[in-house]
Scaffold this motif. Sequence first.
Motif, PDB file in Angstrom:
ATOM      1  N   LYS A 133       0.825  -1.107   0.187  1.00 47.30           N
ATOM      2  CA  LYS A 133       0.118   0.147  -0.018  1.00 47.30           C
ATOM      3  C   LYS A 133       0.934   1.166  -0.114  1.00 47.30           C
ATOM      4  CE  LYS A 133      -3.385  -2.483   2.529  1.00 47.30           C
ATOM      5  NZ  LYS A 133      -4.432  -2.902   1.458  1.00 47.30           N
ATOM      6  N   TYR A 134       0.596   2.237  -0.876  1.00 47.75           N
ATOM      7  CA  TYR A 134       1.504   3.444  -1.083  1.00 47.75           C
ATOM      8  C   TYR A 134       0.354   4.689  -0.993  1.00 47.75           C
ATOM      9  CZ  TYR A 134       4.855  -0.064  -2.796  1.00 47.75           C
ATOM     10  OH  TYR A 134       5.647  -1.117  -2.839  1.00 47.75           O
ATOM     11  N   ILE A 135       1.067   5.769  -0.868  1.00 49.25           N
ATOM     12  CA  ILE A 135       0.573   7.007  -1.243  1.00 49.25           C
ATOM     13  C   ILE A 135       1.495   7.902  -1.751  1.00 49.25           C
ATOM     14  CG2 ILE A 135       1.459   8.024   1.004  1.00 49.25           C
ATOM     15  CD1 ILE A 135      -0.881  10.019   1.299  1.00 49.25           C
ATOM     16  N   THR A 136       1.232   8.437  -2.789  1.00 44.44           N
ATOM     17  CA  THR A 136       2.051   9.377  -3.659  1.00 44.44           C
ATOM     18  C   THR A 136       1.693  10.871  -3.496  1.00 44.44           C
ATOM     19  OG1 THR A 136       0.747   9.016  -5.569  1.00 44.44           O
ATOM     20  CG2 THR A 136       2.593   7.724  -5.323  1.00 44.44           C
ATOM     21  N   PHE A 137       2.570  11.899  -3.710  1.00 42.13           N
ATOM     22  CA  PHE A 137       2.046  13.193  -3.500  1.00 42.13           C
ATOM     23  C   PHE A 137       2.318  14.288  -4.740  1.00 42.13           C
ATOM     24  CE2 PHE A 137       3.250  11.786   0.634  1.00 42.13           C
ATOM     25  CZ  PHE A 137       2.304  12.004   1.540  1.00 42.13           C
ATOM     26  N   ARG A 138       1.579  15.126  -5.056  1.00 46.11           N
ATOM     27  CA  ARG A 138       1.687  15.932  -6.078  1.00 46.11           C
ATOM     28  C   ARG A 138       3.046  16.439  -6.126  1.00 46.11           C
ATOM     29  NH1 ARG A 138      -2.301  19.461  -8.602  1.00 46.11           N
ATOM     30  NH2 ARG A 138      -1.132  21.238  -9.435  1.00 46.11           N
ATOM     31  N   ILE A 146       2.901   2.641   2.922  1.00 50.33           N
ATOM     32  CA  ILE A 146       2.024   2.704   4.324  1.00 50.33           C
ATOM     33  C   ILE A 146       1.395   1.228   4.486  1.00 50.33           C
ATOM     34  CG2 ILE A 146       1.298   5.002   4.106  1.00 50.33           C
ATOM     35  CD1 ILE A 146      -1.156   4.286   2.930  1.00 50.33           C
ATOM     36  N   ASN A 147       1.326   0.982   5.747  1.00 49.62           N
ATOM     37  CA  ASN A 147       0.811  -0.153   6.176  1.00 49.62           C
ATOM     38  C   ASN A 147      -0.628  -0.160   6.299  1.00 49.62           C
ATOM     39  OD1 ASN A 147       3.236  -1.840   6.554  1.00 49.62           O
ATOM     40  ND2 ASN A 147       3.814  -0.479   8.155  1.00 49.62           N
ATOM     41  N   HIS A 148      -1.091   0.769   6.642  1.00 46.86           N
ATOM     42  CA  HIS A 148      -2.523   1.039   6.875  1.00 46.86           C
ATOM     43  C   HIS A 148      -3.018   2.599   6.729  1.00 46.86           C
ATOM     44  CE1 HIS A 148      -6.555   1.234   9.406  1.00 46.86           C
ATOM     45  NE2 HIS A 148      -6.490  -0.170   9.167  1.00 46.86           N
ATOM     46  N   VAL A 149      -4.334   2.732   6.197  1.00 43.89           N
ATOM     47  CA  VAL A 149      -4.522   3.977   5.939  1.00 43.89           C
ATOM     48  C   VAL A 149      -4.413   5.322   7.109  1.00 43.89           C
ATOM     49  CG1 VAL A 149      -6.114   3.239   3.953  1.00 43.89           C
ATOM     50  CG2 VAL A 149      -7.052   3.860   6.442  1.00 43.89           C
ATOM     51  N   TYR A 150      -4.313   4.708   8.318  1.00 53.41           N
ATOM     52  CA  TYR A 150      -4.253   5.626   9.369  1.00 53.41           C
ATOM     53  C   TYR A 150      -2.623   6.222   9.376  1.00 53.41           C
ATOM     54  CZ  TYR A 150      -8.918   4.316  10.598  1.00 53.41           C
ATOM     55  OH  TYR A 150     -10.116   3.751  10.244  1.00 53.41           O
ATOM     56  N   ASP A 151      -1.631   5.526   8.709  1.00 52.34           N
ATOM     57  CA  ASP A 151      -0.410   5.714   8.601  1.00 52.34           C
ATOM     58  C   ASP A 151      -0.197   7.212   7.918  1.00 52.34           C
ATOM     59  OD1 ASP A 151       0.460   3.583   9.984  1.00 52.34           O
ATOM     60  OD2 ASP A 151       1.046   2.359   8.313  1.00 52.34           O
ATOM     61  N   ILE A 152      -1.285   7.622   7.174  1.00 54.31           N
ATOM     62  CA  ILE A 152      -1.412   8.645   6.512  1.00 54.31           C
ATOM     63  C   ILE A 152      -1.112   9.921   7.432  1.00 54.31           C
ATOM     64  CG2 ILE A 152      -2.739  10.477   4.763  1.00 54.31           C
ATOM     65  CD1 ILE A 152      -4.004   7.920   3.947  1.00 54.31           C
ATOM     66  N   GLU A 153      -1.638   9.891   8.368  1.00 52.31           N
ATOM     67  CA  GLU A 153      -1.378  10.950   9.547  1.00 52.31           C
ATOM     68  C   GLU A 153       0.160  11.344   9.881  1.00 52.31           C
ATOM     69  OE1 GLU A 153      -3.144   9.807  13.223  1.00 52.31           O
ATOM     70  OE2 GLU A 153      -4.869   9.089  12.383  1.00 52.31           O
ATOM     71  N   GLU A 154       1.066  10.545   9.186  1.00 53.40           N
ATOM     72  CA  GLU A 154       2.558  11.166   9.327  1.00 53.40           C
ATOM     73  C   GLU A 154       2.779  11.936   8.480  1.00 53.40           C
ATOM     74  OE1 GLU A 154       5.016   7.381   8.825  1.00 53.40           O
ATOM     75  OE2 GLU A 154       3.699   6.400  10.026  1.00 53.40           O
ATOM     76  N   PHE A 155       1.922  12.270   7.326  1.00 50.74           N
ATOM     77  CA  PHE A 155       2.066  13.077   6.341  1.00 50.74           C
ATOM     78  C   PHE A 155       1.180  14.297   6.395  1.00 50.74           C
ATOM     79  CE2 PHE A 155       2.968   8.830   4.630  1.00 50.74           C
ATOM     80  CZ  PHE A 155       4.289   8.768   4.282  1.00 50.74           C
ATOM     81  N   LYS A 156       0.804  14.799   7.601  1.00 49.26           N
ATOM     82  CA  LYS A 156      -0.229  15.751   7.845  1.00 49.26           C
ATOM     83  C   LYS A 156       0.521  16.992   7.187  1.00 49.26           C
ATOM     84  CE  LYS A 156      -2.751  18.493  11.095  1.00 49.26           C
ATOM     85  NZ  LYS A 156      -3.361  18.546  12.542  1.00 49.26           N
TER      86      LYS A 156
END
Length: 141
Positions: A103-108, A117-127
Amino acid sequence: MNERIKHVISGEPDSSKTPSLSVQDVQTEELMDEPVIDVPSQPSFETTQEEIEGYATVKVLLGATIDKNRIFYRDNASYFNILIDDSNRKWVCRLHLNSLTNKYITFRDEPNVRHKINHVYDIEEFKDRLSHIVTEIVGSN
């Protein structure tokens, strides 16, 4: 009227009648009059609960930066897009959550770099990064 009755009794065709249409002819004519409607095929992907949770997480994280009513999402086969003002040109991040293990997140600001990321809540690290990107998008209008 008498003419018609005489023709019916005698079995002779009534020349005063207009040709009649059978039920099948009427149905065929009705079908021919209906416009042809192209129904778009259904997408071969489905928005998952995990993608909705990721959207909700990003929306909460950005609540102090931008009005939450301006945050939208669009799903497609390869990623889940989070947008400002429902515009593809104003994408903030993309969630790649369809794999069971990766699972990944990419930014603009770095669209070719994937952050695991392991879970969607790991997105909080990128606030802070999400807020910075949104500030740049809104400031460029």
